[in-house]
Design an enzyme around this catalytic site. Structure first.
Site, PDB file in Angstrom:
ATOM      1  N   ARG A  49      16.477  -8.303   9.889  1.00  0.00           N
ATOM      2  CA  ARG A  49      15.212  -8.015  10.550  1.00  0.00           C
ATOM      3  C   ARG A  49      14.553  -9.320  11.009  1.00  0.00           C
ATOM      4  NH1 ARG A  49      12.429  -4.041   6.028  1.00  0.00           N
ATOM      5  NH2 ARG A  49      14.115  -2.493   5.888  1.00  0.00           N
ATOM      6  N   ASP A  51      10.443 -10.383  12.159  1.00  0.00           N
ATOM      7  CA  ASP A  51       9.091  -9.855  12.129  1.00  0.00           C
ATOM      8  C   ASP A  51       8.466  -9.822  13.524  1.00  0.00           C
ATOM      9  OD1 ASP A  51       9.203  -9.554   9.380  1.00  0.00           O
ATOM     10  OD2 ASP A  51       8.243 -11.487   8.965  1.00  0.00           O
ATOM     11  N   ARG A 197       8.968 -18.539   7.312  1.00  0.00           N
ATOM     12  CA  ARG A 197       7.599 -18.864   7.722  1.00  0.00           C
ATOM     13  C   ARG A 197       6.773 -19.401   6.558  1.00  0.00           C
ATOM     14  NH1 ARG A 197       5.424 -13.597  10.327  1.00  0.00           N
ATOM     15  NH2 ARG A 197       3.523 -14.865  10.439  1.00  0.00           N
TER      16      ARG A 197
END
Length: 252
Positions: A49, A51, A197
């Protein structure tokens, strides 16, 4: 027959990779266009995935389909490129064994995070984080080196990430010069949710003098999310490479 699709996308207007109800996602667009071109329902599965707002210069997904006899892979790729929106680019398409899996067969993933300093660039406002001052790169690299090897990255994961464990083997983590600023590159066998992040945001705290490299290492070892810095904005992050074992991706 199973196929691997290699592609890139600008994630600015998407709510991430994975299909979600009533919102625009990259997976939904890829599935829609594949279904349109192949005239059959197609459900792809990505290598991982990303974001909301995160980009990919190399993402991989697999799908199962029966191709019509008159539809070659080159023609399918051509038609898919024409069907996809301009912020998603199909790069390569090839058959794989039925047991090959875009996510579970991947051995390494690489992410790049781009920082502009000290001058902003209006053409990259959605693709890099701008900093008014150049951070202490030596200190950030000293801290980043603490992550090389196998560690529990609980301190750099979103709470309730929905995984069984937070252990990752990190092969590479360092800041490098890049046009207009810096790029942080991190390569590992897997990543937990939000990890890159959060790592970048905390390393930037080191670069600003808010944390020492030793404190960064202690934070990693502590496995306490509450002590980490804030997550860096999504716009600077790119999934840049997904690597597979020998024989899965044919040499060009």
């Amino acid at each position: 027959m199973r196929y691997f699709l290699h592609f890139a996308y600008d994630g600015t207007r998407y709510h991430g990779w994975q299909v979600q109800p009533n919102t625009l996602t990259v997976q939904a667009e890829v599935d829609r266009c594949l279904s349109q071109v192949l005239r059959q329902p197609i459900h792809s599965l990505g290598s991982g995935r990303t974001d909301t707002g995160v980009h990919a210069s190399h993402q991989v997904a697999h799908f199962d389909a029966e191709l019509p006899e008159n539809l070659t892979l080159d023609l399918l790729l051509y038609r898919l490129r024409r069907a996809l929106p301009t912020d998603i680019a199909a790069l390569r398409l090839h058959p794989v064994a039925g047991s090959d899996h875009a996510r579970f067969s991947a051995e390494e993933r690489t992410y790049d995070y781009f920082v502009l300093t000290p001058q902003p660039d209006p053409f990259r406002r959605d693709h890099a984080l701008h900093l008014d001052r150049t951070p202490d790169v030596a200190a950030m690299n000293e801290a980043a080196a603490c992550m090389i090897g196998q560690f529990d990255f609980t301190s750099f994961s979103k709470v309730k990430g929905g995984v069984d464990h937070y252990v990752c083997y990190c092969y590479e983590a360092a800041w490098h010069p890049a046009p207009g600023g810096l790029v942080f590159r991190i390569r590992a066998n897997r990543f937990v949710r939000g990890m890159v992040r959060l790592v970048v945001g905390t390393l930037l705290d080191v670069g600003r003098g808010k944390m020492t490299p030793q404190q960064f290492q202690e934070l990693l070892w502590a496995q306490r999310r509450v002590d980490a810095g804030g997550a860096a904005p999504a716009r600077g992050l790119f999934l840049s490479k997904v690597a597979y074992g020998p024989g899965i991706v044919p040499t060009e």
